[in-house]
Design a protein around this motif. Sequence first.
Motif, mmCIF file in Angstrom:
data_model
loop_
_atom_site.group_PDB
_atom_site.id
_atom_site.type_symbol
_atom_site.label_atom_id
_atom_site.label_comp_id
_atom_site.label_asym_id
_atom_site.label_seq_id
_atom_site.Cartn_x
_atom_site.Cartn_y
_atom_site.Cartn_z
ATOM 1 N N TYR A 152 0.552 -0.899 0.032
ATOM 2 C CA TYR A 152 0.157 -0.058 0.120
ATOM 3 C C TYR A 152 0.708 1.183 0.125
ATOM 4 O O TYR A 152 0.566 2.298 -0.898
ATOM 5 C CB TYR A 152 -0.794 0.089 1.662
ATOM 6 N N ALA A 153 2.194 1.432 1.059
ATOM 7 C CA ALA A 153 2.925 2.586 0.691
ATOM 8 C C ALA A 153 3.411 2.416 -0.444
ATOM 9 O O ALA A 153 4.021 3.701 -0.987
ATOM 10 C CB ALA A 153 3.624 2.470 1.822
ATOM 11 N N PHE A 168 -2.748 -2.663 -5.949
ATOM 12 C CA PHE A 168 -3.437 -1.958 -5.485
ATOM 13 C C PHE A 168 -3.114 -0.498 -6.443
ATOM 14 O O PHE A 168 -4.085 0.998 -6.652
ATOM 15 C CB PHE A 168 -2.588 -1.065 -3.894
ATOM 16 N N LYS A 169 -1.955 -0.433 -7.008
ATOM 17 C CA LYS A 169 -1.888 0.623 -8.453
ATOM 18 C C LYS A 169 -3.066 0.470 -9.435
ATOM 19 O O LYS A 169 -2.726 1.544 -9.630
ATOM 20 C CB LYS A 169 -0.199 0.120 -9.005
ATOM 21 N N ALA A 170 -3.501 -0.680 -9.370
ATOM 22 C CA ALA A 170 -4.870 -0.278 -10.427
ATOM 23 C C ALA A 170 -5.830 -0.038 -10.157
ATOM 24 O O ALA A 170 -6.898 0.556 -10.813
ATOM 25 C CB ALA A 170 -4.949 -2.248 -11.085
ATOM 26 N N ILE A 171 -5.635 -0.304 -8.608
ATOM 27 C CA ILE A 171 -7.345 1.092 -7.933
ATOM 28 C C ILE A 171 -7.438 2.807 -7.997
ATOM 29 O O ILE A 171 -6.342 3.246 -7.990
ATOM 30 C CB ILE A 171 -7.422 1.102 -5.898
ATOM 31 N N ALA A 224 -12.027 9.618 0.265
ATOM 32 C CA ALA A 224 -11.771 9.022 1.160
ATOM 33 C C ALA A 224 -10.864 9.962 2.193
ATOM 34 O O ALA A 224 -11.077 10.292 3.406
ATOM 35 C CB ALA A 224 -12.164 7.891 2.067
ATOM 36 N N LYS A 225 -9.850 10.811 1.617
ATOM 37 C CA LYS A 225 -9.241 11.378 3.091
ATOM 38 C C LYS A 225 -9.816 12.501 2.752
ATOM 39 O O LYS A 225 -10.166 13.123 3.530
ATOM 40 C CB LYS A 225 -7.666 11.655 1.838
ATOM 41 N N PHE A 270 -7.947 0.055 5.346
ATOM 42 C CA PHE A 270 -8.455 -2.207 5.347
ATOM 43 C C PHE A 270 -10.133 -1.690 5.107
ATOM 44 O O PHE A 270 -10.240 -2.441 5.494
ATOM 45 C CB PHE A 270 -8.655 -1.967 6.807
ATOM 46 N N LYS A 271 -10.692 -0.446 4.872
ATOM 47 C CA LYS A 271 -11.981 -0.396 4.877
ATOM 48 C C LYS A 271 -12.354 -0.643 3.235
ATOM 49 O O LYS A 271 -13.164 -0.708 2.788
ATOM 50 C CB LYS A 271 -12.462 0.669 4.926
ATOM 51 N N ILE A 272 -11.470 0.469 2.519
ATOM 52 C CA ILE A 272 -11.369 0.494 1.117
ATOM 53 C C ILE A 272 -10.521 0.033 0.135
ATOM 54 O O ILE A 272 -11.358 -0.898 -0.323
ATOM 55 C CB ILE A 272 -11.067 1.666 1.299
ATOM 56 N N VAL A 273 -9.353 -0.255 0.760
ATOM 57 C CA VAL A 273 -8.286 -0.700 -0.744
ATOM 58 C C VAL A 273 -8.273 -2.530 -0.339
ATOM 59 O O VAL A 273 -9.076 -3.020 -1.582
ATOM 60 C CB VAL A 273 -6.856 -0.560 -0.334
#
Length: 276
Positions: free
Chosen positions: A97-98, A163-166, A174-175, A186-189
């Motif tokens: 994710y990072a 994750f890059k494709a999201i 969300a931010k 944890f809630k979106i990705v």
Amino acid sequence: MVGPKKKGLVFRYLFAIVLLLIMIYPYIYMVLNSFADWSQVDKKFFPTEYSLKSWEWLLGGGESVIPRPWINAFFNSFIVSAGSTLLMMASAIMVSYALAKIQFKGRDTINNVILFQMFFPAIILLIPTFLIIQKVGMYDSYWGMILPKAMSLWAVFMYTNFFKAIPDTFIEAAKLDGASEMQIMFKIVLPMSKSITTVIFLFLFMERWTELLWDMLVAKSDNMLTLNVLLSQMFGPYGGYPGPMYAASVLLTLPIIIIFLFFAKKFQEGMQFTLK
């Protein structure tokens, strides 16, 4: 009269069935020979006489007069495999994710280092890792078998690409709502990554379940033996008991097959993404 399209479809189905039978026959052969009478093991494609002698020999401890700790070994294998897999997935999710969604200096360098290290076999670090485990007092323990297997560069690579494709729009929205990076992860990705998570989980669990060399080095007492180590001690380097060896192979592969069948649908979805 059957048209050319239907003929082609029938041919493709028949061809697929033949390929399927060719692929699964080795496992069917293994299962049948695990139950075959010892006089027919490896003698026929489909044995005609069956008995439980191979399984009785295996579960009875083989030639050893001391009962083998089968239940404990199975429990150890599950604890070590599940613990290592969960740690590998947790570490891979956070690192990926990072690398995929957080901008920071040196991100590309870390990505390149991960790709570079994937070309080196893990066995080159076997001796240094073993010496470290001894010095910190984790020899002959669950932690000694689990912690050195707590990171998978392959899992990091797979999660990073997914994750890059999201789309970043989900994360930006969300931010704006005040969500933290951990909440976003944890809630979106992660809910959007169920299919690839199933693929990674199955491959990591299978890899750890079949591990032998590391567990053989770290596990010393009978109470800490895993199933693979126990079987290797029973048969030794030369085998000599084909029927019980087939039974042992069935015993080792059965949990993986059950888990795969349970997650089959998600596994197919995840594999479709990896092949794109």
